[in-house]
Design a protein around this motif. Structure first.
Motif, PDB file in Angstrom:
ATOM      1  N   MET A  99     -40.250  -1.826 -18.895  1.00 43.90           N
ATOM      2  CA  MET A  99     -41.619  -1.685 -19.393  1.00 43.90           C
ATOM      3  C   MET A  99     -42.202  -0.310 -19.091  1.00 43.90           C
ATOM      4  O   MET A  99     -43.369  -0.057 -19.385  1.00 43.90           O
ATOM      5  CB  MET A  99     -42.508  -2.779 -18.781  1.00 43.90           C
ATOM      6  N   SER A 100     -41.407   0.571 -18.469  1.00 42.66           N
ATOM      7  CA  SER A 100     -41.862   1.918 -18.081  1.00 42.66           C
ATOM      8  C   SER A 100     -43.064   1.849 -17.160  1.00 42.66           C
ATOM      9  O   SER A 100     -44.032   2.620 -17.282  1.00 42.66           O
ATOM     10  CB  SER A 100     -42.192   2.750 -19.326  1.00 42.66           C
ATOM     11  N   ILE A 101     -43.016   0.928 -16.210  1.00 39.34           N
ATOM     12  CA  ILE A 101     -44.067   0.772 -15.214  1.00 39.34           C
ATOM     13  C   ILE A 101     -43.565   1.343 -13.892  1.00 39.34           C
ATOM     14  O   ILE A 101     -42.499   0.973 -13.400  1.00 39.34           O
ATOM     15  CB  ILE A 101     -44.456  -0.713 -15.039  1.00 39.34           C
ATOM     16  N   GLY A 102     -44.338   2.254 -13.314  1.00 45.07           N
ATOM     17  CA  GLY A 102     -43.959   2.877 -12.053  1.00 45.07           C
ATOM     18  C   GLY A 102     -44.142   1.934 -10.879  1.00 45.07           C
ATOM     19  O   GLY A 102     -44.973   1.020 -10.913  1.00 45.07           O
ATOM     20  N   TYR A 103     -43.376   2.178  -9.807  1.00 48.40           N
ATOM     21  CA  TYR A 103     -43.457   1.304  -8.641  1.00 48.40           C
ATOM     22  C   TYR A 103     -42.938   2.002  -7.395  1.00 48.40           C
ATOM     23  O   TYR A 103     -42.254   3.030  -7.467  1.00 48.40           O
ATOM     24  CB  TYR A 103     -42.652   0.018  -8.873  1.00 48.40           C
ATOM     25  N   ARG A 104     -43.274   1.410  -6.242  1.00 47.23           N
ATOM     26  CA  ARG A 104     -42.721   1.818  -4.947  1.00 47.23           C
ATOM     27  C   ARG A 104     -41.727   0.755  -4.480  1.00 47.23           C
ATOM     28  O   ARG A 104     -41.984  -0.446  -4.622  1.00 47.23           O
ATOM     29  CB  ARG A 104     -43.823   1.929  -3.899  1.00 47.23           C
ATOM     30  N   TRP A 105     -40.619   1.215  -3.925  1.00 48.42           N
ATOM     31  CA  TRP A 105     -39.630   0.303  -3.354  1.00 48.42           C
ATOM     32  C   TRP A 105     -38.705   1.083  -2.446  1.00 48.42           C
ATOM     33  O   TRP A 105     -38.352   2.229  -2.773  1.00 48.42           O
ATOM     34  CB  TRP A 105     -38.815  -0.371  -4.475  1.00 48.42           C
ATOM     35  N   PRO A 106     -38.295   0.533  -1.302  1.00 49.02           N
ATOM     36  CA  PRO A 106     -38.748  -0.749  -0.749  1.00 49.02           C
ATOM     37  C   PRO A 106     -40.074  -0.599  -0.003  1.00 49.02           C
ATOM     38  O   PRO A 106     -40.356   0.424   0.601  1.00 49.02           O
ATOM     39  CB  PRO A 106     -37.629  -1.108   0.219  1.00 49.02           C
ATOM     40  N   VAL A 107     -40.854  -1.649  -0.048  1.00 47.79           N
ATOM     41  CA  VAL A 107     -42.099  -1.730   0.700  1.00 47.79           C
ATOM     42  C   VAL A 107     -42.037  -3.013   1.524  1.00 47.79           C
ATOM     43  O   VAL A 107     -41.680  -4.074   0.987  1.00 47.79           O
ATOM     44  CB  VAL A 107     -43.322  -1.781  -0.237  1.00 47.79           C
ATOM     45  N   ALA A 108     -42.364  -2.932   2.785  1.00 51.51           N
ATOM     46  CA  ALA A 108     -42.220  -4.085   3.672  1.00 51.51           C
ATOM     47  C   ALA A 108     -40.790  -4.629   3.592  1.00 51.51           C
ATOM     48  O   ALA A 108     -40.567  -5.817   3.409  1.00 51.51           O
ATOM     49  CB  ALA A 108     -43.240  -5.175   3.334  1.00 51.51           C
ATOM     50  N   ARG A 109     -39.852  -3.714   3.628  1.00 52.33           N
ATOM     51  CA  ARG A 109     -38.402  -3.978   3.648  1.00 52.33           C
ATOM     52  C   ARG A 109     -37.847  -4.345   2.267  1.00 52.33           C
ATOM     53  O   ARG A 109     -36.951  -3.678   1.773  1.00 52.33           O
ATOM     54  CB  ARG A 109     -38.044  -5.050   4.688  1.00 52.33           C
ATOM     55  N   THR A 110     -38.369  -5.406   1.639  1.00 53.00           N
ATOM     56  CA  THR A 110     -37.794  -5.826   0.351  1.00 53.00           C
ATOM     57  C   THR A 110     -38.838  -5.943  -0.754  1.00 53.00           C
ATOM     58  O   THR A 110     -38.502  -6.339  -1.876  1.00 53.00           O
ATOM     59  CB  THR A 110     -37.087  -7.193   0.499  1.00 53.00           C
ATOM     60  N   GLY A 111     -40.090  -5.627  -0.481  1.00 53.79           N
ATOM     61  CA  GLY A 111     -41.147  -5.790  -1.466  1.00 53.79           C
ATOM     62  C   GLY A 111     -41.185  -4.680  -2.501  1.00 53.79           C
ATOM     63  O   GLY A 111     -40.592  -3.613  -2.330  1.00 53.79           O
ATOM     64  N   VAL A 112     -41.891  -4.956  -3.588  1.00 51.55           N
ATOM     65  CA  VAL A 112     -42.079  -4.000  -4.680  1.00 51.55           C
ATOM     66  C   VAL A 112     -43.576  -3.912  -4.976  1.00 51.55           C
ATOM     67  O   VAL A 112     -44.259  -4.943  -5.050  1.00 51.55           O
ATOM     68  CB  VAL A 112     -41.323  -4.423  -5.957  1.00 51.55           C
ATOM     69  N   VAL A 113     -44.088  -2.712  -5.149  1.00 49.34           N
ATOM     70  CA  VAL A 113     -45.497  -2.515  -5.501  1.00 49.34           C
ATOM     71  C   VAL A 113     -45.549  -1.653  -6.753  1.00 49.34           C
ATOM     72  O   VAL A 113     -45.110  -0.498  -6.748  1.00 49.34           O
ATOM     73  CB  VAL A 113     -46.278  -1.848  -4.360  1.00 49.34           C
ATOM     74  N   ALA A 114     -46.068  -2.216  -7.834  1.00 44.61           N
ATOM     75  CA  ALA A 114     -46.110  -1.522  -9.125  1.00 44.61           C
ATOM     76  C   ALA A 114     -47.543  -1.128  -9.466  1.00 44.61           C
ATOM     77  O   ALA A 114     -48.508  -1.656  -8.899  1.00 44.61           O
ATOM     78  CB  ALA A 114     -45.528  -2.408 -10.215  1.00 44.61           C
TER      79      ALA A 114
END
Length: 452
Positions: A99-114
């Motif tokens: 979907m061409s959505i940016g994100y951070r990873w890893p966050v809190a070890r295995t989380g994803v923040v878009a």
């Protein structure tokens, strides 16, 4: 008039409380606002769509609805426990990339923040948990868990799928978003650790509101249920080891027995009966098969719950006082642990009034007033509360947790409660969940910027 200006006028009129819109309604007909056509989404006027119709059409489009269901089923087949959600996060990132959505990873070890929107303030957050449970699935169906001893038995697979569906909708509305939507795919809700880890990594530092959605069987399919203020109980666990003395000999079993009886008096004699706190001793361990020997120590453990934050934190302190005092009465010493890593303390979920009011207005818009309920309080706990409480710190984010019902009366005999090996999800409600997420974020940003 520019389309964005029309949006601000129209959606603010429709979604703010009646007192905020009375002045404009007095000079306009039911079909117009400030002499402009009454349309929730004016930039789509050429399609003759409202915001509700447009968001629901996106969510319920056969391709999107099937995609949401398939995501849920893929995650369901490969459940992962707290902080082990490697495959789950890879599925999330794969779909965000498409979907061409940016994100951070890893966050809190295995989380994803878009992130969807302008990339600028204001920021509003939507959250989904993604961990499974150590349960052997006993439901026989095509997408049964392929991992022995692990199962999505609390709907977190569906929560992820709904939030990805919301991301898809919001991406198509991105140029009209009046700020930035943060999509939080959070690990380790079941252990009460994931939200705290997300907070430590600064995920919600600039967030002005947060919304969470949980599937439940307590309401009919498609019904939204929530309440203002105290909603879900806080949950804490305690462990204590009571040591006897050898010279002169003191019996830790007597001290433990007195402690257990005194702990019950906290609820029956010291607490407000309308506050409904709970204290339960669930484990006692001590002694041996040698019945002629007094043990050196005895361990007890249990849980406590309360809806009021004040009562919840006071309850933990009182439990510690009671155990230590009773130990001293019987000549013993004790060590009490209220902050164990195995079962972290989770505060009560208390919905902010302003965000709750907005959730109700958005729910009325998406599912209709007849499908919105005031939920009773629930003794279950949710680490979503950390985002709104920060574990008792002064910094708090206004937010609201809501339930989305999935009690399907046509298959009611096949539906079982969360944390059951027979737990199932009514997948037909997933597009509704995506629409609720998207509508909450879109309209909240719009109102926030229109009132600046």
């Amino acid at each position: 008039m520019h389309f964005s200006h029309m949006i601000l006028i129209t959606l603010t009129f429709l979604l703010l409380p009646p007192s905020s819109s009375s002045s404009s309604s007095s000079s306009s007909s039911p079909e117009t606002i400030n002499n402009q056509p009454r349309c929730l989404n004016p930039f789509l006027q050429h399609k003759n769509d409202s915001l509700k119709d447009y968001i629901l059409s996106l969510a319920n489009h056969v391709d999107t609805a099937n995609w949401i269901k398939n995501i849920r089923r893929e995650i369901h087949e490969y459940p992962e426990l707290a902080f082990e959600e490697i495959r789950t996060s890879s599925v999330i990132r794969r779909e965000l990339d498409k979907m061409s959505i940016g994100y951070r990873w890893p966050v809190a070890r295995t989380g994803v923040v878009a992130f969807v929107g302008s990339g600028l303030p204001p920021f509003v957050a939507l959250r989904a948990d993604m961990d499974a449970l150590p349960i052997q699935e006993l439901v026989e169906w095509e997408h049964k868990s392929k991992i022995d001893g692990k199962m999505h038995a609390c709907g977190h697979d569906a929560h992820v799928a709904m939030l990805l569906g919301a991301a898809k909708i919001l991406k198509q509305l991105e140029t009209e978003l009046q700020g930035t939507v943060i999509l939080i795919f959070q690990p380790a809700e079941e252990t009460g650790e994931g939200a705290k880890e997300m907070i430590k990594e600064g995920v919600v530092e600039k967030v002005e509101a947060i919304f969470g959605l949980h599937l439940v069987l307590s309401s009919d399919s498609g019904v939204v249920a929530t309440r203002e203020g105290e909603f879900l109980a806080g949950c804490g666990c305690f462990k204590a080891v009571i040591h006897g003395c050898m010279i002169p000999p003191q019996d830790p079993i007597l001290a433990v027995s007195a402690s257990i009886l005194s702990l019950q008096h906290i609820v029956s004699r010291e607490s407000d009966p309308l506050d409904t706190p709970v204290v339960s001793v669930a484990m006692v361990r001590g002694g041996s098969d040698d019945l002629n020997v007094i043990p050196d120590s005895v361990s007890i453990a249990g849980t406590y719950r309360a809806f009021s934050k004040k009562t919840f934190y006071a309850l933990g302190e009182r439990i510690q006082e009671v155990i230590k005092s009773q130990s001293l009465v019987y000549g013993c010493s004790s060590v009490v642990d209220l902050e164990g890593n195995e079962f972290p303390r989770v505060p009560p979920t208390v919905n902010d009034k302003r965000i709750y009011d907005h959730v109700i207005r958005v729910s009325n818009l998406i599912v209709g007033e007849g499908n919105v309920e005031i939920a009773p309080v629930f003794m279950g706990s949710e680490d979503f509360s950390f985002y709104m409480d920060m574990d008792g710190d002064d910094v708090k984010i206004p937010g609201c947790m809501a339930f989305l019902g999935m009690k399907n009366r046509s298959i009611l005999h096949h539906q079982h409660s969360p944390h059951s090996p027979y737990y199932t999800v009514d997948e037909d409600v997933l597009p509704t969940g995506s629409a609720l997420h998207a509508a909450f974020a879109y309209t909240y940003l719009l109102i926030l910027t229109s009132t600046d």
